[in-house]
Design a protein around this motif. Structure first.
Motif, mmCIF file in Angstrom:
data_model
loop_
_atom_site.group_PDB
_atom_site.id
_atom_site.type_symbol
_atom_site.label_atom_id
_atom_site.label_comp_id
_atom_site.label_asym_id
_atom_site.label_seq_id
_atom_site.Cartn_x
_atom_site.Cartn_y
_atom_site.Cartn_z
ATOM 1 N N PHE A 31 -10.685 2.395 -11.615
ATOM 2 C CA PHE A 31 -10.677 3.547 -12.513
ATOM 3 C C PHE A 31 -9.622 3.303 -13.588
ATOM 4 C CE2 PHE A 31 -12.178 5.626 -8.506
ATOM 5 C CZ PHE A 31 -13.463 5.900 -8.960
ATOM 6 N N ARG A 32 -10.052 3.373 -14.858
ATOM 7 C CA ARG A 32 -9.145 3.051 -15.962
ATOM 8 C C ARG A 32 -9.617 3.670 -17.267
ATOM 9 N NH1 ARG A 32 -9.306 -3.073 -15.681
ATOM 10 N NH2 ARG A 32 -11.273 -3.253 -14.635
ATOM 11 N N VAL A 89 -3.381 3.544 1.835
ATOM 12 C CA VAL A 89 -3.067 3.886 0.455
ATOM 13 C C VAL A 89 -1.644 3.432 0.183
ATOM 14 C CG1 VAL A 89 -2.289 6.246 1.003
ATOM 15 C CG2 VAL A 89 -3.060 5.694 -1.328
ATOM 16 N N ALA A 90 -1.433 2.855 -1.006
ATOM 17 C CA ALA A 90 -0.114 2.326 -1.361
ATOM 18 C C ALA A 90 0.275 2.813 -2.749
ATOM 19 C CB ALA A 90 -0.117 0.798 -1.291
ATOM 20 N N HIS A 91 0.986 3.912 -2.789
ATOM 21 C CA HIS A 91 1.555 4.440 -4.035
ATOM 22 C C HIS A 91 2.741 5.314 -3.643
ATOM 23 C CE1 HIS A 91 2.116 6.238 -7.937
ATOM 24 N NE2 HIS A 91 1.174 5.468 -8.440
ATOM 25 N N PRO A 92 3.882 5.153 -4.320
ATOM 26 C CA PRO A 92 5.084 5.878 -3.894
ATOM 27 C C PRO A 92 5.057 7.375 -4.151
ATOM 28 C CG PRO A 92 5.526 4.622 -5.891
ATOM 29 C CD PRO A 92 4.160 4.201 -5.418
ATOM 30 N N ARG A 93 4.213 7.835 -5.074
ATOM 31 C CA ARG A 93 4.181 9.267 -5.373
ATOM 32 C C ARG A 93 3.056 9.937 -4.589
ATOM 33 N NH1 ARG A 93 4.487 7.338 -10.655
ATOM 34 N NH2 ARG A 93 2.367 8.075 -11.069
ATOM 35 N N PRO A 94 3.370 10.898 -3.733
ATOM 36 C CA PRO A 94 2.315 11.545 -2.930
ATOM 37 C C PRO A 94 1.321 12.344 -3.764
ATOM 38 C CG PRO A 94 4.430 12.636 -2.622
ATOM 39 C CD PRO A 94 4.721 11.384 -3.388
ATOM 40 N N ASN A 95 1.689 12.675 -5.027
ATOM 41 C CA ASN A 95 0.768 13.405 -5.893
ATOM 42 C C ASN A 95 0.050 12.474 -6.868
ATOM 43 O OD1 ASN A 95 2.965 12.777 -7.482
ATOM 44 N ND2 ASN A 95 3.013 14.756 -8.554
ATOM 45 N N LEU A 116 -10.795 0.424 3.952
ATOM 46 C CA LEU A 116 -10.650 1.164 2.697
ATOM 47 C C LEU A 116 -9.212 1.001 2.232
ATOM 48 C CD1 LEU A 116 -11.477 3.345 0.542
ATOM 49 C CD2 LEU A 116 -10.728 5.059 2.226
ATOM 50 N N VAL A 117 -9.029 0.451 1.034
ATOM 51 C CA VAL A 117 -7.691 0.260 0.476
ATOM 52 C C VAL A 117 -7.659 0.849 -0.930
ATOM 53 C CG1 VAL A 117 -5.895 -1.389 -0.161
ATOM 54 C CG2 VAL A 117 -7.368 -1.866 1.805
ATOM 55 N N VAL A 118 -6.647 1.677 -1.195
ATOM 56 C CA VAL A 118 -6.470 2.268 -2.518
ATOM 57 C C VAL A 118 -5.064 1.937 -3.009
ATOM 58 C CG1 VAL A 118 -6.516 4.378 -3.895
ATOM 59 C CG2 VAL A 118 -8.025 4.162 -1.893
ATOM 60 N N HIS A 119 -4.979 1.341 -4.190
ATOM 61 C CA HIS A 119 -3.661 1.013 -4.744
ATOM 62 C C HIS A 119 -3.761 0.808 -6.253
ATOM 63 C CE1 HIS A 119 -4.193 -3.332 -5.623
ATOM 64 N NE2 HIS A 119 -4.978 -3.354 -4.559
ATOM 65 N N PRO A 120 -2.622 0.943 -6.948
ATOM 66 C CA PRO A 120 -2.612 0.702 -8.383
ATOM 67 C C PRO A 120 -2.527 -0.788 -8.697
ATOM 68 C CG PRO A 120 -0.423 1.332 -7.665
ATOM 69 C CD PRO A 120 -1.314 1.422 -6.450
ATOM 70 N N ASN A 121 -2.865 -1.127 -9.911
ATOM 71 C CA ASN A 121 -2.684 -2.475 -10.430
ATOM 72 C C ASN A 121 -1.301 -2.531 -11.079
ATOM 73 O OD1 ASN A 121 -2.610 -4.834 -11.930
ATOM 74 N ND2 ASN A 121 -4.651 -4.599 -12.812
ATOM 75 N N TRP A 122 -0.378 -3.212 -10.418
ATOM 76 C CA TRP A 122 0.969 -3.386 -10.963
ATOM 77 C C TRP A 122 1.225 -4.866 -11.170
ATOM 78 C CZ3 TRP A 122 4.153 0.329 -7.301
ATOM 79 C CH2 TRP A 122 3.898 1.655 -7.688
ATOM 80 N N TRP A 123 1.374 -5.272 -12.447
ATOM 81 C CA TRP A 123 1.611 -6.671 -12.782
ATOM 82 C C TRP A 123 0.491 -7.571 -12.249
ATOM 83 C CZ3 TRP A 123 5.118 -7.853 -16.335
ATOM 84 C CH2 TRP A 123 6.195 -6.991 -16.534
ATOM 85 N N ASN A 147 -8.933 0.518 -7.118
ATOM 86 C CA ASN A 147 -7.713 0.341 -7.903
ATOM 87 C C ASN A 147 -7.646 1.328 -9.064
ATOM 88 O OD1 ASN A 147 -8.330 -3.165 -7.617
ATOM 89 N ND2 ASN A 147 -6.933 -1.969 -6.364
ATOM 90 N N THR A 148 -6.429 1.660 -9.459
ATOM 91 C CA THR A 148 -6.193 2.365 -10.714
ATOM 92 C C THR A 148 -5.484 1.407 -11.653
ATOM 93 O OG1 THR A 148 -4.088 3.248 -9.887
ATOM 94 C CG2 THR A 148 -6.065 4.627 -9.621
ATOM 95 N N SER A 149 -5.745 1.569 -12.951
ATOM 96 C CA SER A 149 -5.186 0.635 -13.921
ATOM 97 C C SER A 149 -5.111 1.299 -15.290
ATOM 98 C CB SER A 149 -6.059 -0.620 -13.999
ATOM 99 O OG SER A 149 -5.585 -1.520 -14.989
#
Length: 202
Positions: free
Chosen positions: A175-176, A7-13, A86-93, A136-138
């Motif tokens: 998810f968006r 998982v790659a997101h800086p906020r643990p929540n 399994l990879v979870v991360h946001p869509n940034w740029w 991904n989240t977007s």
């Protein structure tokens, strides 16, 4: 199956963390084992060193051995023995967070993830895993993402990274829009995770 999870997101929540936790819970409930890494909380260093900047040669053992960093050794060994990803991360740029891009650079290396006989040749995928689930989240709507932007994350994961490493079967879920979504909507998305995990890994 044994699943390597990132998982790659800086906020643990973050909602990414909630997605990852739900997915890992669903996998464990169906008998899968999971090696999980939260790149930000672990302080993973994404900066490729000059000694690592190569594209051809090396067996798996040589590649792992040349990594003095025990974190790199752990990740490379984990990816090498996993049956699924399994990879979870946001869509940034239109791309993964920099820490995850750096993880790809440092972990999915020749001798671990692929092999090239020549720099301009076709890769031989080395990963034993044949299945991946990318979530991904977007906040970009699907029509604009596909029609105006060309869905760059689909190109990165589905056309470049996974096929290059020998992963033949993958599923990507988005998810968006996350920003402004209701608690009920997010709960419904999390409920869907179990089915996505079952479809990918069972």
């Amino acid at each position: 199956m044994h699943i390597f999870s990132v998982v790659a997101h800086p906020r643990p929540n973050s909602f990414c963390h909630a997605i990852s936790a739900a997915a890992r819970s669903a996998l464990a409930a169906t008998g899968h084992t999971v090696e999980h890494h939260d790149l930000y909380s672990e302080g993973f260093d994404p900066c490729l060193t000059s000694d690592e900047a190569y594209t051809i040669g090396d067996t798996l053992e040589q590649t792992i051995a040349r990594a003095a960093d025990p974190v790199l050794q752990q990740h490379r060994q984990g990816v090498g023995k996993a049956n699924g990803l399994l990879v979870v991360h946001p869509n940034w740029w239109g791309k993964p967070p920099a820490i995850l891009a750096g993880w790809m650079d440092r972990i999915l290396v020749p001798g671990v993830a692929y092999r090239l006989q020549a720099a301009d040749g076709l890769p031989e995928g080395l990963l034993a895993m044949k299945t991946a689930l990318i979530i991904n989240t977007s906040d970009t709507n699907e029509e604009r993402e596909v029609n105006d932007l060309g869905d760059p994350l689909e190109l990165i994961w589905g056309r470049c990274v996974l096929p290059y490493c020998g992963v033949k079967d993958y599923k990507r879920i988005v998810f968006r829009p996350v920003n402004g979504s209701s608690a009920e909507t997010r709960s419904s998305w999390l409920d869907d995770i179990q089915k996505h995990c079952h479809d990918s890994f069972c």
